[in-house]
Write a protein that holds these residues in place. Structure first.
Motif, PDB file in Angstrom:
ATOM      1  N   LYS A  23       0.814  -1.217   0.000  1.00 38.53           N
ATOM      2  CA  LYS A  23       0.000   0.000   0.000  1.00 38.53           C
ATOM      3  C   LYS A  23       0.847   1.267   0.000  1.00 38.53           C
ATOM      4  N   GLU A  24       2.043   1.197   0.529  1.00 39.38           N
ATOM      5  CA  GLU A  24       2.884   2.393   0.610  1.00 39.38           C
ATOM      6  C   GLU A  24       3.507   2.767  -0.735  1.00 39.38           C
ATOM      7  N   THR A  25       3.779   1.769  -1.558  1.00 41.45           N
ATOM      8  CA  THR A  25       4.451   2.029  -2.834  1.00 41.45           C
ATOM      9  C   THR A  25       3.547   1.784  -4.039  1.00 41.45           C
ATOM     10  N   GLY A  26       2.467   1.036  -3.854  1.00 40.89           N
ATOM     11  CA  GLY A  26       1.630   0.647  -4.978  1.00 40.89           C
ATOM     12  C   GLY A  26       2.211  -0.494  -5.787  1.00 40.89           C
ATOM     13  N   TRP A  27       3.291  -1.125  -5.294  1.00 37.21           N
ATOM     14  CA  TRP A  27       3.925  -2.225  -6.009  1.00 37.21           C
ATOM     15  C   TRP A  27       3.132  -3.510  -5.827  1.00 37.21           C
ATOM     16  N   ILE A  28       3.110  -4.316  -6.883  1.00 37.30           N
ATOM     17  CA  ILE A  28       2.574  -5.673  -6.806  1.00 37.30           C
ATOM     18  C   ILE A  28       3.762  -6.609  -6.590  1.00 37.30           C
ATOM     19  N   ALA A  29       3.748  -7.341  -5.488  1.00 40.32           N
ATOM     20  CA  ALA A  29       4.923  -8.111  -5.079  1.00 40.32           C
ATOM     21  C   ALA A  29       4.625  -9.608  -5.029  1.00 40.32           C
ATOM     22  N   HIS A  30       5.641 -10.388  -5.357  1.00 39.49           N
ATOM     23  CA  HIS A  30       5.579 -11.842  -5.228  1.00 39.49           C
ATOM     24  C   HIS A  30       6.520 -12.233  -4.093  1.00 39.49           C
ATOM     25  N   LEU A  31       5.976 -12.845  -3.045  1.00 44.70           N
ATOM     26  CA  LEU A  31       6.740 -13.136  -1.833  1.00 44.70           C
ATOM     27  C   LEU A  31       7.163 -14.600  -1.772  1.00 44.70           C
ATOM     28  N   SER A  32       8.367 -14.813  -1.267  1.00 44.55           N
ATOM     29  CA  SER A  32       8.823 -16.176  -1.013  1.00 44.55           C
ATOM     30  C   SER A  32       8.269 -16.655   0.322  1.00 44.55           C
ATOM     31  N   TYR A  33       8.514 -17.925   0.636  1.00 42.89           N
ATOM     32  CA  TYR A  33       7.994 -18.490   1.880  1.00 42.89           C
ATOM     33  C   TYR A  33       8.604 -17.843   3.118  1.00 42.89           C
ATOM     34  N   THR A  34       9.724 -17.133   2.956  1.00 45.38           N
ATOM     35  CA  THR A  34      10.331 -16.402   4.072  1.00 45.38           C
ATOM     36  C   THR A  34       9.857 -14.943   4.106  1.00 45.38           C
TER      37      THR A  34
END
Length: 625
Positions: free
Chosen positions: A217-228
């Motif tokens: 929400k702070e950057t508007g980026w769409i992120a793909h997260l690893s299990y960590t």
């Protein structure tokens, strides 16, 4: 059409036959690498070693920028250069250079074999394909049910099903409709530029987003997260965020503290969320392209709000119900799957958050007008996940003729009738279902959550199987609070297995594995001492080549984030949650038609730690490097 699907299957089988050839070829080369001198190896390879240069081969993308090319444009792209397989050399260490030479020769032979496999149409493959038709058919069986833990279906007494993306699946027209309706609200209710709607209407891209992402929400980026919880990949609008910016934003480790993560990241876990993900990215890109100042958090909150309003309004539900042929995908085997489970003595429970008139339209389309006769209970507007945790919310009956809610007290759920609201405790009571007779000792979960009705019926039981598509709305509470057996519908499994069977994908995987193993062996040769600047520079260069091949692998999967189950080289957070909370997962409910109602599922591999995973699981032996 059926003819197109047949042609695709024929092509996949042909690729498989060539993959068998590539594997045999690689094993032969490896034997030579292990046993032969460099001179004899060079003589044997002949033209194979010429492939050290960068070859022109078919690929999905031409662009060299960070801008993602939509799937619709792929077929208009020219051939491009695949990443290099020419490895760097150490300026002073001959032992390392000898190892790199052997690795480069192996890569060249694999590269050459793959190029042959993608272009050849010899009759030998057709003959091999005909002789091994049954094996190829089994190999390309993409509707397997995968097991994370041992499950004995004969012990299952009750099976609950979700509706959306579980019993029914949708065409991309639905997500496009949600995208356009939310976009209209964004302009009309939030006063966004009219030009935004003119630019983006009808522009939903089904190949941009995948499930299991998160929006910052702070950057508007769409992120793909690893299990960590590490941010492996992020996109700002339709432009990829550089690794340097990721490190700057996330304190060098590309991750956030747990409390900060809860404030900033909004998970996009279900298939419906692909529409909001695409709308967020497209809106951000519109603002950037037109030099319009914007505050990312406000933009994200506005879009999440209009998406929610679109779901609540029921506007797209009415469109879908009025034109089911356009929005629902056919389910030719669903009715027989449900009937087989019913005939085996299992109770079938329908639990959906959608209203009755909507699910009625969908189930009539995929099964028929008498669809309710199969179910022991039909529950609509259930309010999951609170359905699992509420303790005394009563059921109310819904008129199947008018859709109106009745006022009488419900003490028993009857087959063929429709109910709304309610909770899990009331469900157990109204079905008179006794789960107290357990054949095994109580699990820690059941000991902790002794949620019981006045009749003494335990809600915590592995005798219940719940099947749904949304991990956190359908499955997490069912598993965590009550110890139910859970199964996730993940159509991405079938899609990715199809793509990963291609010769191009196998090539990228073999190259990545070879480069990774080469990096391990280089360090073995360098020993445990302090690394010189030349040592570090060499390692960085090889890692960069491996990263380029991972980008190529992502391109083959047809979206900018790559596999739903992998965040670059680590398991994704979605995959981690899938393993943690789901006993089974499958491409669709219809996959169950391949299994007996008494089938016992055994996990393929329960090993978790690196020391448990041996090199014999790789495509071929790399010890010769």
């Amino acid at each position: 059409g059926a003819e197109s699907k047949k042609e695709n299957m024929q092509a996949m089988k042909q690729n498989y036959c060539w993959l068998v050839f590539v594997s045999a070829w690689s094993n032969l080369i490896l034997t030579l690498l292990h046993c032969s001198s460099s001179d004899s190896l060079l003589a044997f390879h002949g033209t194979a070693l010429i492939t050290r240069r960068r070859l022109l081969v078919p690929s999905l993308f031409e662009t060299t920028s960070s801008q993602f090319v939509p799937e619709t444009e792929i077929h208009h792209q020219r051939k491009r250069l695949l990443p290099s397989i020419q490895l760097p050399r150490h300026p002073t260490h001959e032992g390392v250079n000898e190892l790199l030479e052997r690795a480069e020769q192996l890569l060249a032979s694999v590269y050459e074999s793959s190029t042959i496999a993608t272009s050849s149409t010899t009759s030998d493959c057709s003959i091999q394909q005909e002789k091994s038709n049954n094996f190829c058919k089994h190999f390309f069986q993409l509707e397997k049910v995968f097991a994370n833990s041992y499950v004995d279906l004969s012990k299952i007494e009750m099976i609950g099903f979700d509706f959306d993306y579980t019993l029914v699946t949708y065409t991309n027209d639905l997500l496009s409709t949600i995208y356009d309706q939310a976009l209209q609200r964004l302009v009309q209710e939030k006063q966004y530029p009219v030009r935004l709607q003119e630019t983006l209407t009808g522009k939903f891209d089904p190949f941009f987003s995948i499930r299991g992402l998160a929006v910052d929400k702070e950057t508007g980026w769409i992120a793909h997260l690893s299990y960590t919880h590490k941010v492996a990949v992020a996109w700002e609008g339709r432009e990829k965020v550089s690794s340097e910016r990721l490190r700057q934003e996330y304190s060098g480790k590309q991750t956030l503290r747990p409390e900060e993560r809860k404030k900033r990241l909004k998970p996009l876990n279900d298939l419906f969320s692909m529409a909001e993900c695409c709308l967020i990215a497209d809106t951000v890109q519109f603002f950037k392209d037109n030099n319009i100042p914007f505050f990312p958090r406000s933009c994200v909150e506005d879009i999440l709000g209009v998406i929610s309003a679109t779901h609540i309004s029921g506007d797209f539900h009415r469109l879908v119900a009025s034109n089911p042929e356009k929005y629902f995908e056919p389910k030719p085997h669903l009715a027989s799957v449900l009937q087989t489970l019913k005939d085996s003595g299992k109770k079938l429970i329908f639990v959906s958050n959608s209203p009755f008139w909507y699910v009625d339209a969908g189930m009539k389309h995929v099964i028929g007008p008498d669809w309710r006769a199969t179910w022991d209970a039909v529950i609509v507007s259930a309010g999951k996940p609170s359905f699992y945790t509420d303790s005394a919310k009563p059921f109310r009956e819904v008129s199947s003729r008018t859709g109106r809610v009745k006022f009488k007290k419900i003490d028993q759920l009857e087959t063929g009738e429709v109910y709304t609201e309610g909770c899990l405790r009331e469900l157990t009571r109204c079905l008179n279902w006794d789960t107290t007779q357990e054949t095994s000792s109580p699990s820690p979960v059941r000991s902790r959550f002794q949620a019981q009705t006045n009749a003494g019926i335990s809600l915590a039981s592995p005798k219940v199987l719940y099947i749904g598509d949304s991990l956190f709305a359908d499955l997490v509470d069912a598993k965590r609070e009550f110890g139910w057996t859970t199964a996730a519908v993940t159509p991405e499994v079938k899609t990715e297995l199809e793509l990963q069977s291609s010769a191009d994908y196998v090539l990228t995987q073999q190259v990545i594995e070879t480069l990774t193993h080469t990096l391990r062996r280089v360090q073995d040769v360098l020993g445990p001492g302090i690394r010189s600047d030349e040592d570090v520079a060499l390692m960085n260069l090889v890692e960069a080549i491996a990263s380029q091949w991972r980008d190529e692998q992502t391109a083959i999967l047809g979206n900018p984030f790559g596999s739903v189950f992998r965040a670059r080289f680590q398991p994704s957070l979605f995959a981690h949650s899938l393993r943690r909370y789901c006993d089974l997962y499958m491409a669709g409910v219809e996959s169950l038609r391949h299994y007996s109602p008494q089938h016992r599922f055994y996990p393929e591999d329960s090993r978790l730690l690196s020391h448990e995973i041996q090199m014999d699981n790789e495509c071929w032996d790399l010890d010769v490097i």
